[in-house]
Write an enzyme that holds these catalytic residues in place. Structure first.
Site, short mmCIF file in Angstrom:
data_model
loop_
_atom_site.label_atom_id
_atom_site.label_comp_id
_atom_site.label_asym_id
_atom_site.label_seq_id
_atom_site.Cartn_x
_atom_site.Cartn_y
_atom_site.Cartn_z
NE ARG A 148 -3.58 -2.12 2.86
CZ ARG A 148 -3.34 -3.22 3.57
NH1 ARG A 148 -2.16 -3.37 4.18
NH2 ARG A 148 -4.26 -4.17 3.69
CE LYS A 172 -6.46 -0.50 4.61
NZ LYS A 172 -7.74 -0.80 3.94
CG HIS A 244 -4.64 0.55 -3.90
ND1 HIS A 244 -4.02 0.49 -2.66
CD2 HIS A 244 -5.60 -0.41 -3.87
CE1 HIS A 244 -4.60 -0.44 -1.92
NE2 HIS A 244 -5.55 -1.00 -2.63
NE ARG A 247 -2.97 -3.64 -1.16
CZ ARG A 247 -2.55 -4.45 -0.19
NH1 ARG A 247 -1.26 -4.70 -0.07
NH2 ARG A 247 -3.40 -5.02 0.64
CG HIS A 270 -6.32 -8.69 1.56
ND1 HIS A 270 -6.52 -9.12 0.27
CD2 HIS A 270 -6.11 -7.34 1.47
CE1 HIS A 270 -6.43 -8.10 -0.56
NE2 HIS A 270 -6.19 -7.02 0.13
CE1 TYR A 279 -6.09 -7.61 -6.91
CE2 TYR A 279 -6.41 -8.45 -4.69
CZ TYR A 279 -6.11 -7.41 -5.54
OH TYR A 279 -5.86 -6.16 -5.05
#
Length: 298
Positions: A148, A172, A244, A247, A270, A279
């Site tokens: 990110r 995150k 992004h 990514r 994630h 994806y």
């Protein structure tokens, strides 16, 4: 009839949820639409008396006003939050919104760069400029590791384990993960660290930050966005490209190449595998596009 409940809901959103003024106004507006629907149909009902049937009628009415599926979904979310609050406060004993379904919204798949396009973008970097090696190192590590943009700007030298072929990323929620890094990305990051970065007058407190601006301070997310935007324009690529996108491209190329989805989830950081599953949809789009371009009867 509804005013006292709305005032209590507003206080809950302010004090317990700490929402912004704008968000609170949106929630109250969603509930007001339900009240408006009931009044327009002559239904003098309190919040406790509203059933799933009336809620479904309200959604049908909202759709008839011409609101898009995402707008309808947001309103349903607001109404659901109101009834969860009523349940929390023991004003109701059963939640009538539990079976209320939002309209299906088609998730827009993000633009993905081909490997050739990524190489074309990186090729636009002027390595004779002061920031050239830095910008090349940034794009190489973004594509090599699927980072990110916030992870790029906060990356520290102490998080680089190049001898082992990994970097430690703080993602995150301050969650850490180890991400493999390719030889080419290592090469260009080391080149930047050993040349251009050494020439900077690094500000106090920024000594461990990998990527710095010409004043010796950490980069901003906006700065990386502007760098990429300029390179994309120079490469003549018409797609919507942001940091992004690198990514997305990293993950898509892995899935297209047959990578295990669980491994991709770990590398992207994630929390849920369902986030990574977008994806697989991108991969299906790739397969469909390939078929349409090369199959004579498609």
């Amino acid at each position: 009839m509804w005013l006292s409940y709305l005032n209590s809901f507003k206080a809950y959103l302010q004090l317990e949820r700490s929402l912004s003024v704008h968000s609170i106004a949106a929630y109250l507006h969603d509930v007001a639409l339900l009240e408006q629907y009931l009044q327009s149909n002559g239904l003098a009902l309190s919040p406790q008396q509203v059933t799933l049937t009336q809620l479904q009628g309200c959604i049908h009415w909202i759709a008839g006003l011409g609101m898009t599926a995402p707008s309808q979904a947001r309103i349903i979310s607001g109404i659901k939050s109101f009834y969860k609050f009523l349940l929390l406060e023991n004003i109701i004993t059963e939640d009538p919104t539990q079976l209320l379904e939002a309209p299906k919204t088609r998730r827009k798949l993000p633009d993905v760069l081909t490997f050739t396009e990524i190489e074309e973008i990186i090729a636009q970097i002027d390595l004779s400029t002061a920031e050239g090696h830095r910008n090349k190192a940034i794009l190489e590590i973004m594509y090599s590791c699927g980072l990110r943009v916030s992870e790029v700007v906060n990356l520290k030298i102490s998080q680089l384990y190049f001898d082992d072929g990994f970097i430690r990323v703080i993602g995150k929620g301050d969650k850490e993960r180890l991400v493999p890094i390719g030889r080419q990305a290592i090469q260009y990051v080391n080149l930047y660290l050993e040349t251009d970065r050494r020439q900077l007058n690094i500000k106090r407190g920024q000594e461990d930050i990998v990527f710095l601006n010409r004043r010796g301070s950490g980069l901003t997310r906006v700065m990386i966005f502007l760098v990429i935007k300029k390179l994309v324009q120079q490469a003549g690529i018409k797609k919507q490209v942001s940091p992004h996108t690198f990514r997305h491209s990293f993950a898509t190329h892995l899935v297209e190449g047959g990578a295990n989805l669980r491994a991709v989830q770990e590398m992207l950081g994630h929390e849920s595998i369902t986030t990574t599953e977008i994806y697989t949809h991108l991969d299906r789009e790739f397969l469909r596009d390939t078929l349409s371009r090369f199959h004579p009867r498609f």
